[in-house]
Every structure is written in C-alpha cells, then in structure tokens.
Design a protein around this motif. Structure first.
Motif, PDB file in Angstrom:
ATOM      1  N   THR A  84       3.357   4.362 -20.612  1.00  0.00           N
ATOM      2  CA  THR A  84       2.859   5.557 -19.896  1.00  0.00           C
ATOM      3  C   THR A  84       1.348   5.758 -19.966  1.00  0.00           C
ATOM      4  OG1 THR A  84       5.004   6.536 -20.236  1.00  0.00           O
ATOM      5  CG2 THR A  84       3.231   8.054 -19.698  1.00  0.00           C
ATOM      6  N   ASP A  85       0.684   5.257 -21.008  1.00  0.00           N
ATOM      7  CA  ASP A  85      -0.780   5.393 -21.030  1.00  0.00           C
ATOM      8  C   ASP A  85      -1.394   4.743 -19.790  1.00  0.00           C
ATOM      9  OD1 ASP A  85      -1.175   6.724 -23.613  1.00  0.00           O
ATOM     10  OD2 ASP A  85      -0.349   4.871 -24.441  1.00  0.00           O
ATOM     11  N   ALA A  86      -0.732   3.689 -19.274  1.00  0.00           N
ATOM     12  CA  ALA A  86      -1.249   3.030 -18.061  1.00  0.00           C
ATOM     13  C   ALA A  86      -1.169   3.962 -16.856  1.00  0.00           C
ATOM     14  CB  ALA A  86      -0.481   1.736 -17.787  1.00  0.00           C
ATOM     15  N   THR A  87      -0.134   4.806 -16.822  1.00  0.00           N
ATOM     16  CA  THR A  87      -0.032   5.754 -15.700  1.00  0.00           C
ATOM     17  C   THR A  87      -1.163   6.785 -15.789  1.00  0.00           C
ATOM     18  OG1 THR A  87       2.353   5.498 -15.965  1.00  0.00           O
ATOM     19  CG2 THR A  87       1.599   7.140 -14.369  1.00  0.00           C
ATOM     20  N   TYR A  88      -1.466   7.224 -17.022  1.00  0.00           N
ATOM     21  CA  TYR A  88      -2.598   8.156 -17.181  1.00  0.00           C
ATOM     22  C   TYR A  88      -3.914   7.473 -16.803  1.00  0.00           C
ATOM     23  CZ  TYR A  88       0.185  11.812 -19.389  1.00  0.00           C
ATOM     24  OH  TYR A  88       1.105  12.823 -19.626  1.00  0.00           O
ATOM     25  N   ALA A  89      -4.049   6.206 -17.166  1.00  0.00           N
ATOM     26  CA  ALA A  89      -5.328   5.519 -16.882  1.00  0.00           C
ATOM     27  C   ALA A  89      -5.474   5.178 -15.399  1.00  0.00           C
ATOM     28  CB  ALA A  89      -5.428   4.255 -17.730  1.00  0.00           C
ATOM     29  N   TYR A  90      -4.427   4.611 -14.805  1.00  0.00           N
ATOM     30  CA  TYR A  90      -4.545   4.121 -13.420  1.00  0.00           C
ATOM     31  C   TYR A  90      -4.285   5.225 -12.391  1.00  0.00           C
ATOM     32  CZ  TYR A  90      -4.905  -0.770 -14.889  1.00  0.00           C
ATOM     33  OH  TYR A  90      -5.337  -1.951 -15.440  1.00  0.00           O
ATOM     34  N   GLN A  91      -3.115   5.862 -12.472  1.00  0.00           N
ATOM     35  CA  GLN A  91      -2.774   6.830 -11.421  1.00  0.00           C
ATOM     36  C   GLN A  91      -3.561   8.135 -11.613  1.00  0.00           C
ATOM     37  OE1 GLN A  91      -0.275   4.583 -12.545  1.00  0.00           O
ATOM     38  NE2 GLN A  91      -0.704   3.594 -10.576  1.00  0.00           N
ATOM     39  N   CYS A  92      -3.731   8.594 -12.864  1.00  0.00           N
ATOM     40  CA  CYS A  92      -4.483   9.847 -13.074  1.00  0.00           C
ATOM     41  C   CYS A  92      -5.980   9.542 -13.123  1.00  0.00           C
ATOM     42  CB  CYS A  92      -3.992  10.518 -14.362  1.00  0.00           C
ATOM     43  SG  CYS A  92      -4.892  12.010 -14.777  1.00  0.00           S
ATOM     44  N   ALA A 121      -7.893   6.757 -12.476  1.00  0.00           N
ATOM     45  CA  ALA A 121      -8.561   6.037 -11.383  1.00  0.00           C
ATOM     46  C   ALA A 121      -8.182   6.571 -10.010  1.00  0.00           C
ATOM     47  CB  ALA A 121      -8.227   4.547 -11.473  1.00  0.00           C
ATOM     48  N   LYS A 122      -6.963   7.097  -9.870  1.00  0.00           N
ATOM     49  CA  LYS A 122      -6.509   7.494  -8.533  1.00  0.00           C
ATOM     50  C   LYS A 122      -6.290   8.999  -8.381  1.00  0.00           C
ATOM     51  CE  LYS A 122      -4.560   3.038  -7.352  1.00  0.00           C
ATOM     52  NZ  LYS A 122      -3.513   2.363  -6.579  1.00  0.00           N
ATOM     53  N   SER A 123      -6.713   9.750  -9.401  1.00  0.00           N
ATOM     54  CA  SER A 123      -6.762  11.220  -9.328  1.00  0.00           C
ATOM     55  C   SER A 123      -5.424  11.920  -9.123  1.00  0.00           C
ATOM     56  CB  SER A 123      -7.732  11.664  -8.216  1.00  0.00           C
ATOM     57  OG  SER A 123      -8.989  11.112  -8.458  1.00  0.00           O
ATOM     58  N   VAL A 124      -4.325  11.326  -9.526  1.00  0.00           N
ATOM     59  CA  VAL A 124      -3.058  12.080  -9.541  1.00  0.00           C
ATOM     60  C   VAL A 124      -3.176  13.126 -10.666  1.00  0.00           C
ATOM     61  CG1 VAL A 124      -0.560  11.929  -9.998  1.00  0.00           C
ATOM     62  CG2 VAL A 124      -1.703  10.143  -8.650  1.00  0.00           C
ATOM     63  N   ALA A 125      -2.725  14.355 -10.399  1.00  0.00           N
ATOM     64  CA  ALA A 125      -2.900  15.442 -11.377  1.00  0.00           C
ATOM     65  C   ALA A 125      -2.193  15.122 -12.694  1.00  0.00           C
ATOM     66  CB  ALA A 125      -2.350  16.740 -10.796  1.00  0.00           C
ATOM     67  N   ALA A 126      -2.919  15.343 -13.793  1.00  0.00           N
ATOM     68  CA  ALA A 126      -2.358  15.044 -15.115  1.00  0.00           C
ATOM     69  C   ALA A 126      -1.097  15.861 -15.388  1.00  0.00           C
ATOM     70  CB  ALA A 126      -3.406  15.312 -16.192  1.00  0.00           C
ATOM     71  N   ASP A 127      -1.053  17.106 -14.893  1.00  0.00           N
ATOM     72  CA  ASP A 127       0.137  17.915 -15.216  1.00  0.00           C
ATOM     73  C   ASP A 127       1.387  17.382 -14.519  1.00  0.00           C
ATOM     74  OD1 ASP A 127      -0.728  18.802 -12.761  1.00  0.00           O
ATOM     75  OD2 ASP A 127      -0.468  20.931 -13.197  1.00  0.00           O
ATOM     76  N   PRO A 160       0.855  -1.197   0.000  1.00  0.00           N
ATOM     77  CA  PRO A 160       0.000   0.000   0.000  1.00  0.00           C
ATOM     78  C   PRO A 160       0.887   1.242   0.000  1.00  0.00           C
ATOM     79  CG  PRO A 160      -0.411  -1.406   1.933  1.00  0.00           C
ATOM     80  CD  PRO A 160       0.807  -1.943   1.259  1.00  0.00           C
ATOM     81  N   MET A 161       0.540   2.258  -0.789  1.00  0.00           N
ATOM     82  CA  MET A 161       1.336   3.497  -0.831  1.00  0.00           C
ATOM     83  C   MET A 161       0.485   4.615  -1.424  1.00  0.00           C
ATOM     84  SD  MET A 161       3.928   2.628  -4.001  1.00  0.00           S
ATOM     85  CE  MET A 161       4.383   1.013  -3.367  1.00  0.00           C
ATOM     86  N   HIS A 162       0.941   5.850  -1.241  1.00  0.00           N
ATOM     87  CA  HIS A 162       0.257   7.017  -1.806  1.00  0.00           C
ATOM     88  C   HIS A 162       0.271   6.906  -3.341  1.00  0.00           C
ATOM     89  CE1 HIS A 162      -0.563  11.215  -2.784  1.00  0.00           C
ATOM     90  NE2 HIS A 162      -0.938  11.379  -1.512  1.00  0.00           N
ATOM     91  N   ALA A 163      -0.796   7.387  -3.954  1.00  0.00           N
ATOM     92  CA  ALA A 163      -0.880   7.281  -5.424  1.00  0.00           C
ATOM     93  C   ALA A 163       0.260   8.034  -6.116  1.00  0.00           C
ATOM     94  CB  ALA A 163      -2.226   7.800  -5.905  1.00  0.00           C
ATOM     95  N   GLU A 164       0.759   9.113  -5.477  1.00  0.00           N
ATOM     96  CA  GLU A 164       1.885   9.828  -6.111  1.00  0.00           C
ATOM     97  C   GLU A 164       3.193   9.053  -5.947  1.00  0.00           C
ATOM     98  OE1 GLU A 164       1.943  13.956  -4.976  1.00  0.00           O
ATOM     99  OE2 GLU A 164       0.177  14.368  -6.215  1.00  0.00           O
TER     100      GLU A 164
END
Ligand code: TMP
Length: 201
Positions: A95-103, A105-111, A57-61
C-alpha cells in the motif's frame, strides 16, 4: 498472526527486486517458510489486473481502485493464510506504493486511499518496509536503459520526484516500520545493508 510481513518499496529503477533472492535465502537459512509475492499481482486475478493497470490508460482513481481490488484478493488468498501458518511474507510493493504513486504522483486524495486501506486491510500492516531510495536522476537513467518500459516507467523526472518525496514522507510518518536504504551505492554495499536489516528482525 504468527509470521512476519515484509514489504519492499522504492521508485522504478531503485533496484529493490534484485535483492529478493538474497532475502529469501537468509530467511530460509533461519528455518522460516518464505512466501515471495508482489503487487499489483500475487494471485491469478491480481496478475490479470496488473496487466491492465500497467498498460491501459485510465483515470488515476480507477487505477487506485484496481490496485485495492487486486490487494483484496492478495490478502485473502496469499498474505493472511501465510502469516497465519507462521510464514514470512515478502511482498515486492504494497500500500505504500499506492500512497507514493496514486496519491503523491497522481494526486488521488489521501483520505480516499485511507478509506480503501481500512476497508481492504483492516488491521493488516507490514511489520517492516525496506525503502530503496535513489536520486531521481539515477532512477531515470536506469529506466532509460530498460528495454520495454510500462506506462509508469515512461513518466518524466517530475513524476519520479513526487514519488520519491511521497515515499520519504511515508517513512518519516512511520519510523518504526520503515528502513530507508541508500540504494545509490554498489550492489554489494546495498546487499550488506539489506542483510543486516533482515538478520535483525
Ligand atoms: P514493479 O515494476 O515494481 O513490479 O511495479 C509495478 C508498477 O506499479 C510500478 O511502476 C509502481 C506501480 N504501482 C502503483 O502505481 N501503485 C501501487 O499500489 C502498486 C502496488 C504499484
């Protein structure tokens, strides 16, 4: 860069990895060297980071930063050298997976992700991305049948809905690169579509 960079994307349970041996066989039959790899992972360090990121378990960022740390190694040690000698690189996720999962699904800022993408990748982008798309119910059913799900695979239908939407949005924004494949069909049918795309490269 002389080779081609192909990435496979989709929700967990979309069945993308099943097609890897077939894609390799088609490309090799055309005489290409094929480097098949995956993210997170692809290098010894990346595989160790994969273990952490998929199970702790860890922070989404934190998760985002580890994905890009693994990616930095992957690009330097595997992807760029292979492309430079003319090989085809087939990566199960990028990297598309990072946009899909972390941004998505997990709301990490796209910028923040864009910033890391520029830093870590410079100009590197996949030449083509095969997005295996299935309805969320199909993905969830397939995952329920899996024996030991990782932390992402234990998430709920709402999480997967956000992933699917984020992937489809990426495809809309990058129409020249993405090929969206309806993966909710018999395996043979999906395989034929994949073959057609690979042969057209
Ligand atoms: P896999 O099961 O397709 O090998 O992918 C491992 C998991 O890692 C999958 O649930 C998606 C997740 N993942 C991310 O969350 N962000 C990323 O940037 C990547 C590459 C994978």
């Amino acid at each position: 860069m002389l080779g081609k960079f192909i990435t496979l994307e989709g929700m967990d349970g979309a069945g993308k990895s099943t097609h890897i041996p077939h894609i390799i066989a088609i490309l090799q039959a055309q005489g290409h060297e094929v480097v098949s790899t995956r993210e997170p992972g692809g290098t010894p360090l990346g595989e160790r980071l994969r273990e952490l990121v998929l199970h702790e378990p860890m922070h989404a960022e934190t998760e985002t930063l580890l994905m890009f740390a693994a990616r930095r190694e992957h690009i330097d040690c595997v992807i760029n050298p292979a492309l430079a000698r003319g090989a085809y690189v087939l990566s199960d996720r990028f990297t598309d997976a990072t946009y899909a999962y972390q941004c998505g699904a997990k709301s990490v800022a796209a910028d923040k992700i864009e910033m890391l993408e520029k830093w870590v990748q410079a100009d590197l982008q996949p030449d083509v991305t095969l997005l295996f798309d299935v309805p969320v119910e199909v993905s969830v059913q397939r995952l329920l049948a899996a024996r030991s799900p990782d932390k992402f695979e234990r998430e709920n239908a709402e999480f997967f809905t956000r992933i699917r939407q984020a992937y489809l949005q990426r495809a809309l924004e990058n129409p020249a690169r993405f090929r969206v494949i309806d993966a909710n069909q018999p395996l043979d049918e999906v395989s034929k579509v994949v073959e057609k795309i690979i042969l057209s490269l």
